[in-house]
Design a protein around this motif. Structure first.
Motif, mmCIF file in Angstrom:
data_model
loop_
_atom_site.group_PDB
_atom_site.id
_atom_site.type_symbol
_atom_site.label_atom_id
_atom_site.label_comp_id
_atom_site.label_asym_id
_atom_site.label_seq_id
_atom_site.Cartn_x
_atom_site.Cartn_y
_atom_site.Cartn_z
ATOM 1 N N PRO A 202 27.944 0.432 18.114
ATOM 2 C CA PRO A 202 27.153 0.948 19.239
ATOM 3 C C PRO A 202 25.836 0.213 19.436
ATOM 4 O O PRO A 202 25.397 0.004 20.563
ATOM 5 C CB PRO A 202 26.907 2.415 18.843
ATOM 6 C CG PRO A 202 27.991 2.749 17.879
ATOM 7 C CD PRO A 202 28.293 1.483 17.138
ATOM 8 N N LYS A 203 25.187 -0.211 18.343
ATOM 9 C CA LYS A 203 23.892 -0.893 18.454
ATOM 10 C C LYS A 203 24.033 -2.178 19.255
ATOM 11 O O LYS A 203 23.271 -2.452 20.172
ATOM 12 C CB LYS A 203 23.344 -1.170 17.056
ATOM 13 C CG LYS A 203 21.917 -1.722 17.048
ATOM 14 C CD LYS A 203 21.844 -3.231 16.965
ATOM 15 C CE LYS A 203 20.416 -3.731 16.908
ATOM 16 N NZ LYS A 203 20.302 -5.200 16.977
ATOM 17 N N ARG A 205 26.532 -3.136 21.288
ATOM 18 C CA ARG A 205 27.005 -2.913 22.661
ATOM 19 C C ARG A 205 25.894 -2.367 23.555
ATOM 20 O O ARG A 205 25.762 -2.748 24.720
ATOM 21 C CB ARG A 205 28.209 -1.966 22.649
ATOM 22 C CG ARG A 205 29.437 -2.586 21.993
ATOM 23 C CD ARG A 205 30.681 -1.737 22.185
ATOM 24 N NE ARG A 205 31.833 -2.345 21.539
ATOM 25 C CZ ARG A 205 32.555 -3.321 22.075
ATOM 26 N NH1 ARG A 205 32.233 -3.787 23.283
ATOM 27 N NH2 ARG A 205 33.591 -3.825 21.429
ATOM 28 N N GLU A 206 25.073 -1.465 23.002
ATOM 29 C CA GLU A 206 23.961 -0.917 23.771
ATOM 30 C C GLU A 206 22.951 -2.008 24.099
ATOM 31 O O GLU A 206 22.450 -2.097 25.230
ATOM 32 C CB GLU A 206 23.286 0.204 22.980
ATOM 33 C CG GLU A 206 22.091 0.807 23.716
ATOM 34 C CD GLU A 206 21.296 1.773 22.847
ATOM 35 O OE1 GLU A 206 20.513 2.549 23.420
ATOM 36 O OE2 GLU A 206 21.440 1.738 21.610
ATOM 37 N N GLU A 207 22.649 -2.843 23.110
ATOM 38 C CA GLU A 207 21.682 -3.921 23.309
ATOM 39 C C GLU A 207 22.147 -4.859 24.417
ATOM 40 O O GLU A 207 21.378 -5.242 25.305
ATOM 41 C CB GLU A 207 21.502 -4.697 21.995
ATOM 42 C CG GLU A 207 20.510 -5.833 22.088
ATOM 43 C CD GLU A 207 20.477 -6.693 20.832
ATOM 44 O OE1 GLU A 207 19.843 -7.762 20.888
ATOM 45 O OE2 GLU A 207 21.087 -6.321 19.821
ATOM 46 N N GLN A 209 24.333 -4.218 26.850
ATOM 47 C CA GLN A 209 24.405 -3.534 28.142
ATOM 48 C C GLN A 209 23.025 -3.417 28.777
ATOM 49 O O GLN A 209 22.876 -3.529 30.002
ATOM 50 C CB GLN A 209 25.019 -2.150 27.978
ATOM 51 C CG GLN A 209 25.359 -1.467 29.305
ATOM 52 C CD GLN A 209 26.374 -2.257 30.125
ATOM 53 O OE1 GLN A 209 27.413 -2.653 29.616
ATOM 54 N NE2 GLN A 209 26.068 -2.499 31.395
ATOM 55 N N THR A 331 16.398 -2.261 18.725
ATOM 56 C CA THR A 331 16.600 -1.015 19.464
ATOM 57 C C THR A 331 16.345 0.155 18.516
ATOM 58 O O THR A 331 16.007 -0.035 17.341
ATOM 59 C CB THR A 331 18.032 -0.925 20.032
ATOM 60 O OG1 THR A 331 18.958 -0.778 18.940
ATOM 61 C CG2 THR A 331 18.391 -2.164 20.836
#
Length: 354
Positions: A202-203, A205-207, A209, A331
């Motif tokens: 998740p880290k 992919r979030e970064e 996006q 993040t």
């Protein structure tokens, strides 16, 4: 250098050595996936500032405003065809950095995470530098990068007033020709492990996006509707990244404004952009100079292609030393230990050819 398809290497090397001795600017480079090394040579030693990006040449821009954006003018150009080769290099070189630097960088990451948790930032990119000794010339290092990183933009540029830099960057800032542009959102990093596919969390992919959304928003504010590709895994030497390509239509007159709007991206600065920039300037503790700036060929002639890249995976050449720059996106989910190890993995891009 890799083996040649023609006999112009002697001309290219001769011009490089001549310009270096006479302290005249030059840039030699190879585009990703291509088998041609191009040299651009300026006949005077002036620092030609980039101005409004209104002329052709090899453009070099800094991260911030502490260094000038300038052009190396193409008074003479030489192209050399080279065989496409992949390096069989298996070096696992490491930098011997003091524990104090490790502690300092981890504390910096922790400070950034707290700022994000407090709502001051969504993301910030933190970098650091370290120096190693080298007996290689800048051209030797560039030559070693070519087969080691075939999918990167490999370059070596020199200007007597700006220094000498060498790198192999995987990230496009802007590609433009005949009314069509493309750029990329490149973020999230994992080090390659033999026989394993990258396991994106998740880290990462979030970064990635965040960067994609920001670029799309900036383009929309300029009245440009961009198409987005699916997110894909991109190879960059010993690393994996997540990448989205954004593309659309613009006129040639819009290109200068597009460059200014895209730089710096959240992939090298953060979100919100101005708050992240202020955090970097207040806390990194050094001047990035041309690291996380941009560089490449800017063409104003119709039918010619402009290709600019973000200056990552690079070093500043200091004769018997090399100053290497590394960094990573922070993040709310960032772990200081993992972020430290990510910078060490990125440093190996340059260390393996030194």
């Amino acid at each position: 250098m890799p083996s040649l398809k023609n006999n112009t290497l002697e001309t290219l090397l001769g011009l490089v050595l001549e310009h270096r001795e006479q302290k005249k600017p030059f840039a030699v480079f190879r585009y990703p996936g291509e088998a041609v090394v191009k040299g651009i040579f300026q006949s005077d030693s002036r620092l030609h500032t980039a101005g409004n990006f209104d002329r052709s040449g090899f453009l070099v821009g800094p991260f911030g405003k502490e260094k000038p954006a300038f052009m190396i003018l193409p008074h003479k150009t030489v192209e050399v065809s080279v065989e496409e080769t992949r390096s069989t290099q298996t070096s696992s070189a490491e930098s011997r950095e003091p524990e104090l630097e490790e502690k300092r960088y981890k504390n910096l990451v922790s400070k950034a995470v707290k700022a994000i948790e407090d709502g001051a930032l969504n993301k910030v990119v933190l970098s650091r530098q370290f120096e190693v000794t080298t007996g290689k010339s800048a051209l030797d290092i560039f030559s070693a990068l070519l087969p080691a990183y075939p999918s990167a933009f490999c370059y070596c540029w020199y200007h007597p007033e700006a220094g000498c830099w060498v790198g192999a960057t995987p990230e496009t800032l802007l590609r433009y020709a005949k009314g069509v542009f493309s750029t990329m959102s490149l973020a999230g990093t994992l080090e390659k492990k033999a026989g394993e596919e990258p396991g994106w969390g998740p880290k990462e992919r979030e970064e990635q996006q965040m960067v994609t959304d920001y670029i799309a928003q900036v383009l929309s504010q300029k009245g440009i509707q961009a198409r987005q590709s699916a997110v894909e895994t991109a190879e960059a030497g010993n690393l994996w990244h997540l990448r989205t390509t954004l593309s659309g239509e613009v006129s040639a007159d819009q290109v200068p404004a597009l460059i200014s709007a895209l730089h710096p991206t959240p992939a090298v600065c953060g979100i919100p952009l101005q708050d992240a920039r202020e955090f970097i300037l207040e806390n990194e503790g050094y001047s990035r100079g041309y690291y996380t700036g941009f560089l490449g060929e800017l063409h104003k002639e119709q039918g010619q292609e402009t290709r600019l890249f973000v200056n990552l995976r690079c070093l500043e050449y200091l004769e018997d030393r090399a100053r290497i720059f590394v960094g990573g996106g922070i993040t709310a989910d960032s772990d200081p230990e993992k972020e430290w190890e990510e910078t060490r993995a990125k440093g190996r891009t340059m260390l393996r050819v030194l």
